[in-house]
Design a protein around this motif. Sequence first.
Motif, short mmCIF file in Angstrom:
data_model
loop_
_atom_site.label_atom_id
_atom_site.label_comp_id
_atom_site.label_asym_id
_atom_site.label_seq_id
_atom_site.Cartn_x
_atom_site.Cartn_y
_atom_site.Cartn_z
N ALA A 1 -1.93 27.34 47.81
CA ALA A 1 -1.64 27.51 49.24
C ALA A 1 -0.33 28.25 49.47
O ALA A 1 0.01 28.56 50.62
CB ALA A 1 -1.60 26.15 49.94
N PHE B 1 -2.79 22.37 51.73
CA PHE B 1 -1.40 22.66 51.39
C PHE B 1 -0.89 21.81 50.23
O PHE B 1 0.25 21.98 49.78
CB PHE B 1 -0.49 22.47 52.62
CG PHE B 1 -0.53 21.09 53.22
CD1 PHE B 1 0.27 20.08 52.72
CD2 PHE B 1 -1.37 20.81 54.28
CE1 PHE B 1 0.24 18.81 53.27
CE2 PHE B 1 -1.40 19.55 54.84
CZ PHE B 1 -0.61 18.54 54.34
N ARG C 1 1.29 31.98 57.07
CA ARG C 1 1.22 31.27 58.36
C ARG C 1 2.64 31.05 58.91
O ARG C 1 2.89 31.24 60.11
CB ARG C 1 0.52 29.91 58.18
CG ARG C 1 -0.99 29.98 58.10
CD ARG C 1 -1.60 28.59 57.93
NE ARG C 1 -3.04 28.59 58.17
CZ ARG C 1 -3.80 27.51 58.19
NH1 ARG C 1 -3.25 26.31 57.98
NH2 ARG C 1 -5.09 27.60 58.43
N THR C 2 3.54 30.66 58.02
CA THR C 2 4.93 30.46 58.45
C THR C 2 5.53 31.77 58.95
O THR C 2 6.25 31.79 59.96
CB THR C 2 5.78 29.92 57.28
OG1 THR C 2 5.25 28.66 56.87
CG2 THR C 2 7.23 29.74 57.70
N GLU D 1 -0.17 29.66 53.30
CA GLU D 1 0.76 28.84 54.08
C GLU D 1 2.06 29.58 54.37
O GLU D 1 2.63 29.46 55.45
CB GLU D 1 1.05 27.51 53.37
CG GLU D 1 -0.10 26.52 53.42
CD GLU D 1 -0.34 25.95 54.81
OE1 GLU D 1 0.49 26.18 55.72
OE2 GLU D 1 -1.36 25.28 55.01
#
Length: 349
Positions: free
Chosen positions: A176, A171, A183-184, A180
């Motif tokens: 990323a 990250f 993912r959030t 990322e």
Amino acid sequence: MYINNKLYQEDIKKIIIEDFIFLKNKSILITGASGLIGSCIVDILMFLNKKFDFNINIFAIFSNIENFEKRFPSYKNNKHFNILVQDIANLFDYNFYVDYIIHAASNTHPHLYGTKPVETIKLNIIGTLNVFNFAKKNKNSKSIFLSTMEVYGSNYNIKAFKENDIGFVNFMKSRACYPESKRTCETLCHSYIEEYDLDIVIARLGYIYGPTVKMDSTKADVQFLAKALNNENIIIKSEGLQKRSYLYVLDAAAGLLTILLKGKKGETYNVAAKSGNVLLRDYAKQLAQIANVRIVFENATEQEQKGFSTVLNSTLNDEKIKSLGWNEKFTFNEAIEHTFKIKKELINA
């Protein structure tokens, strides 16, 4: 256009299954409706309306009117097709009701990961918040969030990622921005389920390819296709040893609709097939053979490298989605051939 192409029509017919009957008389909101996957789903739904009188009411979101006009001019005056011009990073101010929500909008260009990481994060996270806030007003609706295999990151001990596996994403690199933020967004899915009792399922997509792709994409497979269509040699800007789960867009769209209809609330499903687990160079070789061109290896520029994924193995386990009754209908070779043929016919039309 696409829906009038005979081979494309035959491919749509091939992926239709009995479970699609549950879409009859339903209303569906689709974000990213002009994209590779979103536009394919739109065509499938409109085909079901035309051929089987499914009476599906489609609300299709486009970031600008030009995207609609380029992709769906034949749907302009169709009573089942509702055009919405909306930046999904802005508040949704809609009062209509839908049964299903397909959230397919996202930056998926490696070039944008390298040059517009902030915008990539903003579109993914704020856009998803807006979509699910709209879903809150549609209390009895069901949503599917399109995630990515990139959320798994790197894990050299895993041959094919299952839905509960996890890997490392650096990250501290701007690249990323995509995995990322996705993912959030997956965490947002579970948070909205927990706090607001929304019915949401998550689909993690492998490398999806097919004729509905926009040719301005900077993905490697699209660059390969562009060269092949121009009868030029395919250029690979790496050794091509990255192993991926490739899946034809018609198979992927059918898999997503299956998850939407049969997937369990809060569950995640890989959208992939073992038959498509190949190296990047193998994908290029198959396309080169079909187009009768050669493969050339070149070094990538520093700017291009910023957008590249450094993960060598991104293959996905397909057991969970197949437990829902879904199976791919196209072989790897057949799907690449159809991608090339349909796109070539559309260009020459």
